[in-house]
Design an enzyme around this catalytic site. Structure first.
Site, short mmCIF file in Angstrom:
data_model
loop_
_atom_site.label_atom_id
_atom_site.label_comp_id
_atom_site.label_asym_id
_atom_site.label_seq_id
_atom_site.Cartn_x
_atom_site.Cartn_y
_atom_site.Cartn_z
N THR A 1 43.63 59.10 35.93
CA THR A 1 45.07 59.12 36.23
C THR A 1 45.64 57.72 35.97
OG1 THR A 1 44.60 58.75 38.58
CG2 THR A 1 44.97 61.01 37.87
N THR B 1 42.60 59.36 43.92
CA THR B 1 41.39 60.17 44.00
C THR B 1 40.20 59.46 43.37
OG1 THR B 1 42.69 62.18 43.82
CG2 THR B 1 40.37 62.34 43.28
#
Lengths: 434, 434
Positions: free
Chosen positions: A179, A216
């Site tokens: 990400t 995450t």
């Protein structure tokens, strides 16, 4: 003195030499770039399917045969939908495929999200012609947005044909789980387990400091070792405790964190069943090293950090105490900013240690700060030492900083890794644009 | 039959075995992730200094000792400013450091840009305490924007202290040279040159299809082999012709293209001076393989492509003819779109070949299409063959396609690599956003 005929003595040795050299040569040939595609039976692919605007966002991993599987999931009480599905599917200790999307975390998405996670597993399973329970699902990205199930289902269907063991697919899949990461995190190692060559590869993503709520941590490791699922589970837990659980970037555990290990047995070794088996020890050591390698890469990342700091607590009464101290010190914002400021502010380290919730006898500890080669002692049995401040400043200007705290109170050791805290990052990026 | 005493015979062999095994073990230990930091004497760093809004944009490479250096520069008549500086600095076949910025190509920037490129070299040289002529400069990014000299000079000063041979620095530097690339391109290999272990590592960036006018191709290779600069130059030219010059993404050579090889001699081998030296042959083979590896990764990249296609022309009268055919076919938009459409349209391939400007006898050629393992013959001596169209479609659905054209007219071979052309990419990305 014994004497041997030339043949009797020479030939077996020569044969061994030849084999060893052939193996070395074959390893050399293949070293150009090794990744999870070099694990027997593993194919993968990473594609851009449009959940993210530009970058790859669908990762597919597949083992030609069902594998022993173990995972460690987030400790956060809020758990993303894919975690629920994966937990269920891995309960029997078996898995064969992993599908991951980036761009949408599928967390706090309720029924719609759960249905989406199920659909990911179902679609991938039916395209592969395997049981749905053999598929694990993971997601990373924005929390609380509706899950784009249709796009992802369509994306899986379009890309299953592309699964391959070609090297570039390893790079694709490593990038497809990212990400805000600034680089892909990969590792590969081969080693010998009871006479069998075993391969172990892994990919991971970490959390940028920019978006703590997107932070995450995912790691997927694949190996061809043959190992009993229960034993694998125990080893994975232990290795995670000493690697991914010993790093700190922003201190939070996300709703989506997941570490998965697949072991498909295609190395052909006799199935490992006992932790004391010498082959199992070798496997564990490499598993732990691989996780530490990936964990350190995660710490290295994050545009918000400028330094990589290794914290070691030695001579502690037990490992848990040592681990707790390492985690508390490396998590301290005051310590982190001192690292950024190249400030040998040992007071902050001692202060953090005192807050760790474990017995800590300040007047008994030695503390060292520096770079990898040279750590300067700043405390001896709690007493501040004289040192060359100019030289220390120079050491702390380096990219890799080492902090060592000797408790002088036992034999246990723990090591952890953290970054510094650079407060001007946001300002910096709001001024400059491309 | 000769007989030996145990010691006399056994010991030297055992010693060799032990050395071999120790070396294997040390290699294993270090295999976790190898990159240019594993080349003796090489340090590097990649930082974000704000030329690009978010990602790393400053790459620093440094060799502890001056190295033999060779480069191939863009053939474009418009040449970026850093190329001018680097050409001058490498003229003597020596270099010790490379500095690269991403985000601004420093092309068509005139005096201001040239001064900027000079300042990059000067700053890096003075921070390192080496001669300015030993520094090479490269840039990639937007063309025609004023060059942000001050930011880059400041960035170099701030980051020289961080140069390290730590593994993560290899990942940083590989990422810091990227622009629209979707993954970092790295390679590393070790091999034996006349009894000395030699390391060779490389990083590269390619061109996305999205921004053809930003499509710089850069590659930086570092090795510790000892080699005479003139010989290195010859080998680099030859290897580039068979690798980077055999790939096609958008067919254009940018103003900034540059391939550099530094060879710092720290492997300790006797300096290679002759191409016929067996050690030199080994080095060349690995150099070519590394460049092919990086070139293939460049082709693999680009969100605008969905397939990787290998084109091979065999049994050609000479290598130049074969190369020209490969390049023309792989460059053809009609061929590329056929690959995207999974269409075994051999007519387009033959048509492109006919336009290559070299003698091409259609009625004498065999043509094969398929995936890596299975290539189906579609033409034999120019005559269309019957084949299973369904099976062919299936093969062409794969991510890696192979095209083989046998001219039946000689013994030369050439291989090249290209991507497909997916017209809906722009549309796709304008509809979806994160």
């Amino acid at each position: 003195m014994f004497r041997y005929s030339e043949e009797r003595f020479y030939e077996p040795l020569l044969k061994t030499m030849k084999n060893v050299l052939a193996e070395m040569e074959s390893k050399q040939r293949n070293t150009m770039i090794k990744n999870i595609t070099n694990v027997r039976g593993i194919k993968c692919w990473g594609a851009h399917i449009g959940v993210k605007s530009m970058r790859r966002d669908l990762a597919l991993i597949y083992s030609e045969v069902p594998a022993s599987a173990a995972a460690v999931f987030t400790q956060n009480q809020v758990v993303a939908e894919p975690i629920k599905v994966s937990r269920k599917h891995i309960a029997d200790g078996k898995a064969q495929a992993i599908v991951v999307n980036a761009g949408n975390a599928n967390a706090c998405t309720g029924e719609q999200g759960l249905a989406g996670a199920e659909a990911m597993a179902e679609t991938y399973a039916s395209e592969l012609g395997i049981d749905k329970d053999l598929v694990l699902v993971a997601s990373t990205g924005i929390i609380g947005e509706p899950f784009p199930t249709d796009d992802i289902v369509e994306g899986i269907k379009e890309n299953v044909d592309k699964l391959t063991n070609k090297s570039n697919a390893g790079a694709f899949v490593a990038n497809a789980i990212l990400t805000t990461d600034t680089f892909a995190k990969e590792g590969f190692i081969e080693f010998d387990v009871n006479g069998y060559e075993v391969n172990l590869g892994g990919i991971a993503k970490g959390s940028g400091m920019i978006h703590p709520n997107m932070g995450t941590m995912l790691a997927f490791l694949v190996t061809d070792v043959a190992i009993e699922p229960k034993l694998l589970k125990r080893l994975v837990k232990k290795a995670v405790d000493r690697s991914f659980n010993m790093i700190t970037v922003d201190g939070d555990t996300s709703t989506n964190d997941m570490v998965v290990v697949l072991a498909n047995g295609m190395a052909g070794n006799e199935v490992l069943t006992k932790e004391k088996d010498p082959g199992c020890k070798v496997f564990y050591e490499n598993l732990e090293n691989m996780m530490i390698h990936l964990a350190k890469l995660i710490v290295s990342d994050g545009e918000g950090s400028s330094k990589f700091v290794q914290y070691q607590v030695t001579h502690a009464p037990d490992e848990l105490t040592a681990r707790k101290l390492v985690r508390t010190i490396s998590d301290s914002s005051l310590v982190k900013t001192a690292m950024f400021g190249r400030d040998p502010n040992w007071g902050r380290i001692i202060c953090a240690a005192g807050n760790a919730g474990v017995p800590f006898d300040y007047e008994n500890v030695d503390l060292y700060l520096g770079d990898e080669e040279t750590q300067i002692q700043v405390l001896e049995k709690g007493v501040p030492q004289d040192y060359d401040r100019h030289y220390m400043k120079k050491l702390l200007r380096e990219s890799h900083i080492y902090v060592k705290l000797n408790l002088n109170n036992g034999r246990a050791t723990a090591t952890g890794w953290g970054s510094d805290l650079t407060t001007d990052y946001v300002l910096f990026n709001s001024v400059y644009t491309t």
